[in-house]
Write a protein that holds these residues in place. Structure first.
Motif, PDB file in Angstrom:
ATOM      1  N   VAL A 258       0.848  -1.189   0.000  1.00  0.00           N
ATOM      2  CA  VAL A 258       0.000   0.000   0.000  1.00  0.00           C
ATOM      3  C   VAL A 258       0.888   1.245   0.000  1.00  0.00           C
ATOM      4  CG1 VAL A 258      -1.719   1.334   1.303  1.00  0.00           C
ATOM      5  CG2 VAL A 258      -1.891  -1.166   1.200  1.00  0.00           C
ATOM      6  N   VAL A 259       0.587   2.192  -0.877  1.00  0.00           N
ATOM      7  CA  VAL A 259       1.292   3.473  -0.927  1.00  0.00           C
ATOM      8  C   VAL A 259       0.324   4.562  -0.499  1.00  0.00           C
ATOM      9  CG1 VAL A 259       2.579   5.112  -2.346  1.00  0.00           C
ATOM     10  CG2 VAL A 259       2.760   2.652  -2.807  1.00  0.00           C
ATOM     11  N   LEU A 260       0.703   5.308   0.544  1.00  0.00           N
ATOM     12  CA  LEU A 260      -0.138   6.372   1.099  1.00  0.00           C
ATOM     13  C   LEU A 260       0.560   7.713   0.971  1.00  0.00           C
ATOM     14  CD1 LEU A 260      -1.500   4.809   4.417  1.00  0.00           C
ATOM     15  CD2 LEU A 260      -2.923   5.765   2.615  1.00  0.00           C
ATOM     16  N   SER A 261      -0.194   8.729   0.572  1.00  0.00           N
ATOM     17  CA  SER A 261       0.351  10.087   0.538  1.00  0.00           C
ATOM     18  C   SER A 261      -0.727  11.064   0.979  1.00  0.00           C
ATOM     19  CB  SER A 261       0.855  10.443  -0.864  1.00  0.00           C
ATOM     20  OG  SER A 261      -0.181  10.329  -1.825  1.00  0.00           O
ATOM     21  N   TYR A 262      -0.293  12.244   1.417  1.00  0.00           N
ATOM     22  CA  TYR A 262      -1.193  13.266   1.949  1.00  0.00           C
ATOM     23  C   TYR A 262      -0.869  14.623   1.324  1.00  0.00           C
ATOM     24  CZ  TYR A 262      -1.595   9.593   5.486  1.00  0.00           C
ATOM     25  OH  TYR A 262      -1.775   8.394   6.120  1.00  0.00           O
ATOM     26  N   PRO A 263      -1.869  15.467   1.084  1.00  0.00           N
ATOM     27  CA  PRO A 263      -3.306  15.169   1.124  1.00  0.00           C
ATOM     28  C   PRO A 263      -3.721  14.397  -0.112  1.00  0.00           C
ATOM     29  CG  PRO A 263      -2.962  17.408   0.393  1.00  0.00           C
ATOM     30  CD  PRO A 263      -1.592  16.856   0.716  1.00  0.00           C
ATOM     31  N   GLY A 264      -5.035  14.323  -0.360  1.00  0.00           N
ATOM     32  CA  GLY A 264      -5.540  13.588  -1.507  1.00  0.00           C
ATOM     33  C   GLY A 264      -5.432  14.374  -2.796  1.00  0.00           C
ATOM     34  N   PRO A 265      -6.014  13.847  -3.875  1.00  0.00           N
ATOM     35  CA  PRO A 265      -5.923  14.502  -5.181  1.00  0.00           C
ATOM     36  C   PRO A 265      -6.741  15.778  -5.251  1.00  0.00           C
ATOM     37  CG  PRO A 265      -7.374  12.605  -5.291  1.00  0.00           C
ATOM     38  CD  PRO A 265      -6.754  12.580  -3.924  1.00  0.00           C
ATOM     39  N   ASP A 266      -6.584  16.493  -6.349  1.00  0.00           N
ATOM     40  CA  ASP A 266      -7.314  17.736  -6.579  1.00  0.00           C
ATOM     41  C   ASP A 266      -8.813  17.513  -6.435  1.00  0.00           C
ATOM     42  OD1 ASP A 266      -7.105  20.611  -7.781  1.00  0.00           O
ATOM     43  OD2 ASP A 266      -8.652  19.625  -8.989  1.00  0.00           O
ATOM     44  N   ARG A 267      -9.513  18.537  -5.991  1.00  0.00           N
ATOM     45  CA  ARG A 267     -10.954  18.435  -5.759  1.00  0.00           C
ATOM     46  C   ARG A 267     -11.735  18.081  -7.022  1.00  0.00           C
ATOM     47  NH1 ARG A 267     -13.169  17.979  -0.632  1.00  0.00           N
ATOM     48  NH2 ARG A 267     -11.736  18.967   0.830  1.00  0.00           N
ATOM     49  N   SER A 268     -11.160  18.349  -8.177  1.00  0.00           N
ATOM     50  CA  SER A 268     -11.854  18.041  -9.425  1.00  0.00           C
ATOM     51  C   SER A 268     -11.869  16.542  -9.724  1.00  0.00           C
ATOM     52  CB  SER A 268     -11.187  18.786 -10.588  1.00  0.00           C
ATOM     53  OG  SER A 268      -9.847  18.342 -10.755  1.00  0.00           O
ATOM     54  N   MET A 269     -11.034  15.764  -9.013  1.00  0.00           N
ATOM     55  CA  MET A 269     -10.908  14.333  -9.266  1.00  0.00           C
ATOM     56  C   MET A 269     -12.081  13.582  -8.657  1.00  0.00           C
ATOM     57  SD  MET A 269      -8.344  12.312 -10.567  1.00  0.00           S
ATOM     58  CE  MET A 269      -6.773  12.947 -10.006  1.00  0.00           C
ATOM     59  N   ARG A 270     -12.664  12.671  -9.446  1.00  0.00           N
ATOM     60  CA  ARG A 270     -13.762  11.839  -8.963  1.00  0.00           C
ATOM     61  C   ARG A 270     -13.269  10.412  -8.808  1.00  0.00           C
ATOM     62  NH1 ARG A 270     -18.053  12.839 -13.372  1.00  0.00           N
ATOM     63  NH2 ARG A 270     -18.539  10.679 -12.769  1.00  0.00           N
ATOM     64  N   LEU A 271     -13.710   9.747  -7.726  1.00  0.00           N
ATOM     65  CA  LEU A 271     -13.214   8.417  -7.395  1.00  0.00           C
ATOM     66  C   LEU A 271     -13.583   7.395  -8.470  1.00  0.00           C
ATOM     67  CD1 LEU A 271     -11.572   6.958  -5.285  1.00  0.00           C
ATOM     68  CD2 LEU A 271     -13.671   6.507  -4.004  1.00  0.00           C
ATOM     69  N   ASP A 272     -14.785   7.486  -9.041  1.00  0.00           N
ATOM     70  CA  ASP A 272     -15.189   6.518 -10.061  1.00  0.00           C
ATOM     71  C   ASP A 272     -14.334   6.649 -11.321  1.00  0.00           C
ATOM     72  OD1 ASP A 272     -16.258   9.017 -10.588  1.00  0.00           O
ATOM     73  OD2 ASP A 272     -18.067   8.235 -11.538  1.00  0.00           O
ATOM     74  N   GLN A 273     -13.956   7.887 -11.672  1.00  0.00           N
ATOM     75  CA  GLN A 273     -13.074   8.094 -12.822  1.00  0.00           C
ATOM     76  C   GLN A 273     -11.691   7.531 -12.546  1.00  0.00           C
ATOM     77  OE1 GLN A 273     -13.285  12.369 -13.286  1.00  0.00           O
ATOM     78  NE2 GLN A 273     -14.789  12.209 -14.942  1.00  0.00           N
ATOM     79  N   LEU A 274     -11.206   7.750 -11.326  1.00  0.00           N
ATOM     80  CA  LEU A 274      -9.883   7.280 -10.938  1.00  0.00           C
ATOM     81  C   LEU A 274      -9.808   5.762 -11.026  1.00  0.00           C
ATOM     82  CD1 LEU A 274      -7.153   8.281  -9.673  1.00  0.00           C
ATOM     83  CD2 LEU A 274      -8.132   7.666  -7.479  1.00  0.00           C
TER      84      LEU A 274
END
Length: 519
Positions: A334-350
């Motif tokens: 597992v690779v974890l980084s902070y913070p998350g992606p840009d607000r324009s990013m949608r989880l279903d697209q990712l």
């Protein structure tokens, strides 16, 4: 003056994405002015761009060899660009202008970094009665006038320079390492490498775009310290990659081993990936009853790990005091980084591999990582991870972030065949003979079996739940080395951080006899 990247690779789109390049067959001052304005506004935080004058284009691609410019034009164009920066763009902006020769033809490369005082606006016309100014931005590979919602959004970006491109007033010019800069320039094949030893550090840093500020008060930019300071974590706490190994019980257990990687971005990435590859990637051979050719798979595909780690380093927030963390257990990485992606990013697209971020957090880090060939370009990391897992026959990678976009996680499940082999080995270890005629302790027998593949001492200690390196060496490891059963992979450097231990032929023979004794 020279550019910090290779011009040949620039012309072929290897060092910079096509959307950040504009080609002009001849000198068109108004068109160039508008594109300088657009690149300086850096609407999507891509890192500005390059205008190459003297090279024609067709459908966005350069036509080579270049059309070229006349030798007498070069000085005149440079003076005109300087004048335009004072009189035709507000606030004043001056790009880096570098003459070059390609295939015997003279061209001019205009390097436009994202501006520190955006938004910028430029004159609409050079007519005597034309005094109107307008904002310009890049849309794809075109320069367009910013209107409506785009203009409103551009104005909202005023004074919001990405963190990696900001001036660091806590640092000094001398905090930049000339040797690190020289090594980088040589590695990427820049013409600037030839003069890197003799140029004053201030001038060298200015040419590379890693020093900013007024002439009388220059300061390093954050990207300069991240790339060219030996200990950047002094300026950016938690700028590091933590690799954590959870043996047996996994993250819920009480035992784990942690190795921390710090240093300039390229070194930190290379050393952490090399450590993971050496210690946590194994190959499994799957034999098939219906054909002679076996299938070979990796526990984790290295390409997926590399993309996940580089992606985390590129997109993490360096003003957040949280490291990039790689958590490895018997069944996942597992690779974890902070913070998350840009607000324009949608989880279903990712999760579908369709990544289209609106704006990037760090505009300069990506530029340097691409030149070093850590990454191919923008928004390619997630699709490459998905493809690498599929090619290896592994379960699909998982991507996740919360509603607040406070973290980003990439989970790579281990290949089922590798998991099955690991479980089988664990079962064998549980029933190995103790007190055999070899005179070895149980831990020494287990170590022989684990050393079929070279491993570092930290991984070996974690497998036995040992915390004292001295006792582990004295009680388990050194007697096996002295008996010729285990050997170092780097014998001339016993204390090397890259040191690993593997079974010798004598050790393999003994291990075989122990298995026969068991049977």
């Amino acid at each position: 003056m020279a550019l910090p990247i290779n011009i040949e690779s620039l012309l072929h789109g290897k060092a910079v994405e096509w959307e950040r390049l504009e080609f002009k067959a001849g000198w068109d001052p108004l068109a160039v002015l508008h594109t300088i304005c657009a690149f300086a506004n850096d609407f999507h935080n891509l890192g500005g761009g390059y205008i190459i004058v003297g090279v024609a284009e067709k459908q966005g691609q350069p036509l080579l060899p270049p059309v070229g410019l006349k030798q007498g034009q070069i000085d005149a164009i440079q003076k005109e660009i300087l004048n335009l920066g004072h009189s035709a763009i507000q606030p004043p902006y001056h790009p880096v202008v570098v003459p070059a020769e390609i295939s015997g033809r003279h061209i001019l490369v205009i390097w436009v970094l994202g501006g520190q005082t955006r938004p910028y606006k430029a004159r609409l016309t050079f007519a005597k009665d034309g005094k109107d100014y307008a904002y310009f931005i890049r849309k794809g590979s075109s320069t367009v006038r910013g209107r409506g919602a785009d203009e409103t959004e551009l104005l909202s970006l005023a004074a919001t320079v990405p963190f990696d491109d900001r001036i660091n007033q806590r640092a000094k010019i001398e905090d930049l390492s000339r040797e690190l800069i020289k090594d980088y320039l040589e590695q990427v094949g820049s013409d600037l490498a030839k003069s890197a030893r003799t140029l004053p550090l201030l001038k060298l840093g200015r040419q590379m775009g890693v020093i900013g500020g007024a002439e009388e008060a220059p300061f390093p930019l954050n990207i300069g310290l991240m790339m060219f300071n030996p200990q950047p974590h002094r300026f950016f706490p938690a700028m590091q990659i933590d690799v954590v190994w959870f043996p047996k019980e996994g993250p819920g257990g009480d035992k784990f081993t942690e190795k921390i990687f710090q240093g300039p971005l390229p070194r930190m990435i290379r050393e952490s990936l090399d450590y993971i590859r050496r210690n946590f990637i194994s190959e499994t051979v799957i034999k098939h009853p219906d054909r002679a050719q076996a299938t070979r798979v990796n526990s984790f595909p290295y390409e997926a790990i590399e993309e996940a780690v580089v992606n985390a380093v590129y997109h993490r927030g360096y003003d957040v005091r949280e490291p990039v963390e790689v958590r490895i257990s018997h069944d996942e990485l597992v690779v974890l980084s902070y913070p998350g992606p840009d607000r324009s990013m949608r989880l279903d697209q990712l999760r579908a591999g369709r990544v289209q971020p609106r704006r990037y957090r760090n505009r300069r880090i990506g530029e340097f990582l691409k030149e070093l060939e850590f990454t191919e370009g923008r928004a390619t990391g997630i699709p490459k991870i998905i493809q690498a897992m599929r090619k290896n026959g592994s379960p699909p990678a998982e991507f996740d972030f919360d509603e607040d976009h406070s973290y980003f996680m990439v989970r790579l499940p281990i290949h089922p065949a590798a998991l099955e082999v690991a479980a089988s080995v664990a079962g064998e270890e549980a029933t190995l003979p103790v007190g055999t005629k070899s005179g070895l302790s149980r831990d020494q027998v287990l170590l022989l079996q684990r050393s079929l593949e070279a491993q570092g001492i930290a991984v070996l200690m974690a497998a036995f739940g040992r915390s004292s390196r001295t006792k582990f060496r004295d009680q388990v490891l050194n007697p096996l080395i002295e008996a010729g059963l285990i050997e170092m992979t780097i014998p001339d450097k016993p204390r090397s951080s890259n040191q690993e231990y593997r079974l010798t032929q004598k050790g393999r023979a003994l291990l075989g006899s122990l298995k026969a004794e068991k049977g």
